[in-house]
Enzyme design. Sequence first.
Site: not given
Length: 605
Positions: A193, A506
Amino acid sequence: MTRQFRGIGVSPGVAWGPALVIRWDFPEVPDRTVRVDQVENEMRRLREAVDYVVSHLRELGERVLQRAGPEESRIFDAQILMAEDEDFLASVETLIRNNQLSAETAYEFKALELRALWSGAARLRERLADLHAIQMRMIHCLMGGGTEAEVWSVPADEQVIIVAHELSPGLTVQLDREHVVGLISEEGTRTSHAAILAHSLGIPAVMGAAGVLAGIPNGTVLLLDGQSGTILLDPTEDEMEQARVQLSRRHKLELQLEAVVGEPAVTPSGRAITLMGNVDLPEEIETANRHGAEGVGLLRTEFLLTGRARLPTEDEQTDYFRRVARAFPRKPIIIRSFDLGGDKFPAAFKAPVEANPFLGWRSIRVCLDEPAVFRPQVRAVLRAALGHDIQLMLPLVTTVQEVRDAIDIMAEEAKALKEAGIRAAESVPVGVMIETPAAVIMADRLAEVSAFFSVGTNDLTQYTMAVDRGNARLANRFNPHDPSVVRQLHQVLEVGRGAGLPVSVCGEMASEPLSAVLLIGLGYERLSVSPPALPLVKWVVRTIPEDAARQAASAALGAADAAEVSAVLREAVGQHIDLRLLDPQSALPGRGRAATLPPGKTNVQ
Ligand code: PEP
Ligand code: MG
């Protein structure tokens, strides 16, 4: 001394500047006792240091508020709470008083105790990094080392490249783009992340670069290529010149890409491809918009929680969702419910210690078990959906029952809102992220309860290949081109389409041009991509004939391994596009094959 390091290019762009090496280690604190009459003074020094550190954290929060927004700035609330933790400070004071220890000696003693307590828990990793940062600032301050500038704060008048062992999402979001022109870390991969955030913030970054902490002395001038993952120490004038030439080539490509921004995303034979944006942080809304995103195919909501001291309120979430929806009038906004767990641990939340967090209590499981987390989010989605095309997407679904339960919760909350006289939509379409093999296998039954599918190839690759997506050592083994993933992509589309559902991708692979060709060849017509990659993907969509994409996809389905799939794609795309443009040589001289992330919006400098 090694002049070159290699890692994974996780955020494109070239940067140069002096290294600011961040060592997440405590400074050496001498065991120092004081005279009885100095005890009060040590207590006062402790409190002054807390005030100083807290005021600095507030300043940082303000800075982030200016450049990003209120949501990001709240990341400091948790740090301030930790710095001011009365129980902890009282225990330090007791130690000073009872043992006549200096403030820094006592503080370090208690800090080590607390860290030992926390470090056993994988789920506290992110919080530990925050705690560590605060404690280091405190000890530096108490030892007269001045401010945290010595630890990791960036000098205001310089542009530096941060070198660290690991970059947490919390740290990355705080970085000031004006002064931090590049990031390098030993840990991390493209789908960490922190990497996704660096990409979003437009900071060139290389992760998984083993040995940089020991091999790069502070202040060394670095030339970093966030595309190829190369780092060069003390570049010569010639090398800098070559880098500039490469940069200008990339710049030309970017100009070419700018020209397609206003054009529709259609294949040469006229099939329309819907290109949406993945939005992780509010500041990406603008980039997605500017690059012509046809809505938001994945609105990650974890930033509302990560590192924060408290859960976001229903109103805060409603405001944020409305703000996103208003930025994309009449376009779909697919809000993903909190995808907590794994490497995303909010300070606001008490989660159990787990041996295998990625196989543990995460994502939809947390949402369904924790009404205080999920229900306000569902209510915010319903409220914001009034007048907007807002949809809800559930992460990490593995069973049909999870979807049914989420839909039931939505119905209950819609009823409660109505009864309370609060204006809100009665329901929104609820879709499922297909990111586990279980979801792929059960896609036909999931289709009966879902409004749409979106394939999360980051996790699907992780769970299919049994490869930790965040483990730098396994980065070469993490490959969505593996036929086991490609076949699942094919299967999901067939099943979803057969059931009449929209099916999109996605995961990060949709942002990578060769993979986008593969997806289009498989028949996907909806991709949600990282906002900086939108123009490149659109250019590829408009350039590669569908026949070529279809043939490549069909060969990929029969391929034996990922290398064969990549080779097939390169061959097919290479007939129509100079592959060097997609996969340019490193901007650094003579440094081998480039990484596959597309060029970003800007190059630094
Ligand atoms: C994925 O897993 O592909 C995905 C899009 O979700 P995230 O990267 O947030 O886990
Ligand atoms: Mg995922």
